[in-house]
Scaffold this active site. Sequence first.
Site, PDB file in Angstrom:
ATOM      1  N   GLU A 100       0.813  -1.219   0.000  1.00 17.06           N
ATOM      2  CA  GLU A 100       0.000   0.000   0.000  1.00 17.06           C
ATOM      3  C   GLU A 100       0.841   1.261   0.000  1.00 17.06           C
ATOM      4  O   GLU A 100       1.886   1.331   0.649  1.00 17.06           O
ATOM      5  CB  GLU A 100      -0.870   0.034   1.265  1.00 17.06           C
ATOM      6  CG  GLU A 100      -1.927  -1.023   1.269  1.00 17.06           C
ATOM      7  CD  GLU A 100      -3.074  -0.666   2.195  1.00 17.06           C
ATOM      8  OE1 GLU A 100      -3.948  -1.510   2.384  1.00 17.06           O
ATOM      9  OE2 GLU A 100      -3.106   0.462   2.726  1.00 17.06           O
ATOM     10  N   CYS A 113       2.858   8.636   1.605  1.00 19.88           N
ATOM     11  CA  CYS A 113       3.115   7.775   2.758  1.00 19.88           C
ATOM     12  C   CYS A 113       3.554   6.428   2.180  1.00 19.88           C
ATOM     13  O   CYS A 113       2.728   5.697   1.629  1.00 19.88           O
ATOM     14  CB  CYS A 113       1.825   7.665   3.575  1.00 19.88           C
ATOM     15  SG  CYS A 113       1.990   6.611   5.007  1.00 19.88           S
ATOM     16  N   CYS A 120       3.885  -6.257   8.229  1.00 22.47           N
ATOM     17  CA  CYS A 120       4.786  -5.777   9.285  1.00 22.47           C
ATOM     18  C   CYS A 120       4.883  -6.820  10.385  1.00 22.47           C
ATOM     19  O   CYS A 120       3.857  -7.350  10.824  1.00 22.47           O
ATOM     20  CB  CYS A 120       4.256  -4.464   9.864  1.00 22.47           C
ATOM     21  SG  CYS A 120       5.354  -3.741  11.106  1.00 22.47           S
ATOM     22  N   CYS A 124       1.854  -4.423  16.492  1.00 19.76           N
ATOM     23  CA  CYS A 124       1.297  -3.459  17.452  1.00 19.76           C
ATOM     24  C   CYS A 124      -0.217  -3.659  17.505  1.00 19.76           C
ATOM     25  O   CYS A 124      -0.862  -3.883  16.475  1.00 19.76           O
ATOM     26  CB  CYS A 124       1.623  -2.030  17.027  1.00 19.76           C
ATOM     27  SG  CYS A 124       3.403  -1.712  16.969  1.00 19.76           S
ATOM     28  N   CYS A 127      -2.787  -1.454  15.296  1.00 19.12           N
ATOM     29  CA  CYS A 127      -2.450  -1.192  13.896  1.00 19.12           C
ATOM     30  C   CYS A 127      -2.898  -2.352  12.994  1.00 19.12           C
ATOM     31  O   CYS A 127      -2.560  -3.504  13.242  1.00 19.12           O
ATOM     32  CB  CYS A 127      -0.939  -0.981  13.765  1.00 19.12           C
ATOM     33  SG  CYS A 127      -0.411  -0.671  12.073  1.00 19.12           S
ATOM     34  N   CYS A 339      -3.391   6.446   8.999  1.00 20.18           N
ATOM     35  CA  CYS A 339      -2.379   5.760   9.806  1.00 20.18           C
ATOM     36  C   CYS A 339      -2.974   4.538  10.453  1.00 20.18           C
ATOM     37  O   CYS A 339      -4.021   4.606  11.091  1.00 20.18           O
ATOM     38  CB  CYS A 339      -1.935   6.646  10.964  1.00 20.18           C
ATOM     39  SG  CYS A 339      -0.933   7.990  10.487  1.00 20.18           S
TER      40      CYS A 339
END
Length: 357
Positions: A100, A113, A120, A124, A127, A339
Amino acid sequence: MTVPVQEKPKQDNVLLGRSLAQLTEWVRSQGQPPYRGKQLHQWLYQKGARSLVDITVFPKQWREELKAVKIGRSQIHHKSIAPDQTRKYLLRLEDDAIVETVGIPTEKRLTVCVSSQVGCPMTCDFCATGKGEFLRSLKAWEIVDQVLTVQEDFQQRVSNVVFMGMGEPLLNLEEVVASVKTLNEDVGIGQRSLVISTVGVPHRIRQLAEHHLQITFAVSLHAPNQKLRTQLIPSANHYSLEKLMADCRKYVNMTGRRVTFEYILLAGVNDDPQQAIELAKLIQGLQSHVNLIPYNPISEADYQRPNTHSIQQFKHTLEQYKIAVSIRYSRGLEADAACGQLRASTVTPEPTHSEVK
Ligand code: SAH
């Protein structure tokens, strides 16, 4: 005289990511005069050529011969546009992995961004990227490609790049630094207009500092103490807040640049005025700036965004302790481009960042 090459890591056979000197060396190896290197450089980085066949200043016969040479550009697999004009792209890479990228237009800027990894591994809790599968790290040229793709789609020069898409940039430090150099030297974006954001990886902040870049360095803090931080960020178990802060101090000393601390506000979790005081005490005396990010909802977690009053109160408390602070409302929420909302889905895009004082 041969042109010196090798100031950047070797590039898996694609042209994107190579410097002017490396491109010049390459055209010479193809039996062409050195000035073709400059032309190639301009067509790759300024005109966004997707194929060497498109480079009309090259002799026709040579273009035919070059058909099989790979530039290293991705394909837009899907694009969604949020009401605020933020555009989220799912890009298909050469191995069919999907990554993305978000383009965020504001009055004077076009910010991209970028992702540094496909997925990832940091997991977290708040997220969306961390809830999905981690596939691999990106090559420097795959990061540069994201910027060129947004530039091409908006028909506008990109002014800023933030490494806040999918992935943990410091787990892919070499390629991220190489992409910073290409974005700066070849695409022409000032280092000060680039932001590298990390949740923290042991030893890597120092390694980044050793490159003495002029970029903005951002640390995703999100909690004022180790106990709460490990609840939100599992990787913090292997990297204490104390060590992280010591490394941030070293970063400031080594680079002379301040650190930005990012702090997601989660209602009832980390948004109490007492926690603002604890945060202020933690970072007091360190050359820094705090970016408060009101939480963007994701379906896999049941955190809430605090109300406006709590957000303002948290900011005000920090200000009373003389902490430089701004609130960053993400843009692109309606497109799942904001985000923390990035995952390889075509369902929606998320918001991007705009800063309000
Ligand atoms: N891995 C890096 C960069 C990617 S995240 C890092 O952690 O810094 C970029 C920013 O978005 C980070 O500050 C991250 O904590 C924040 N973020 C993640 N999920 C979010 C969410 N649901 N709402 C708001 N911000 C989020």
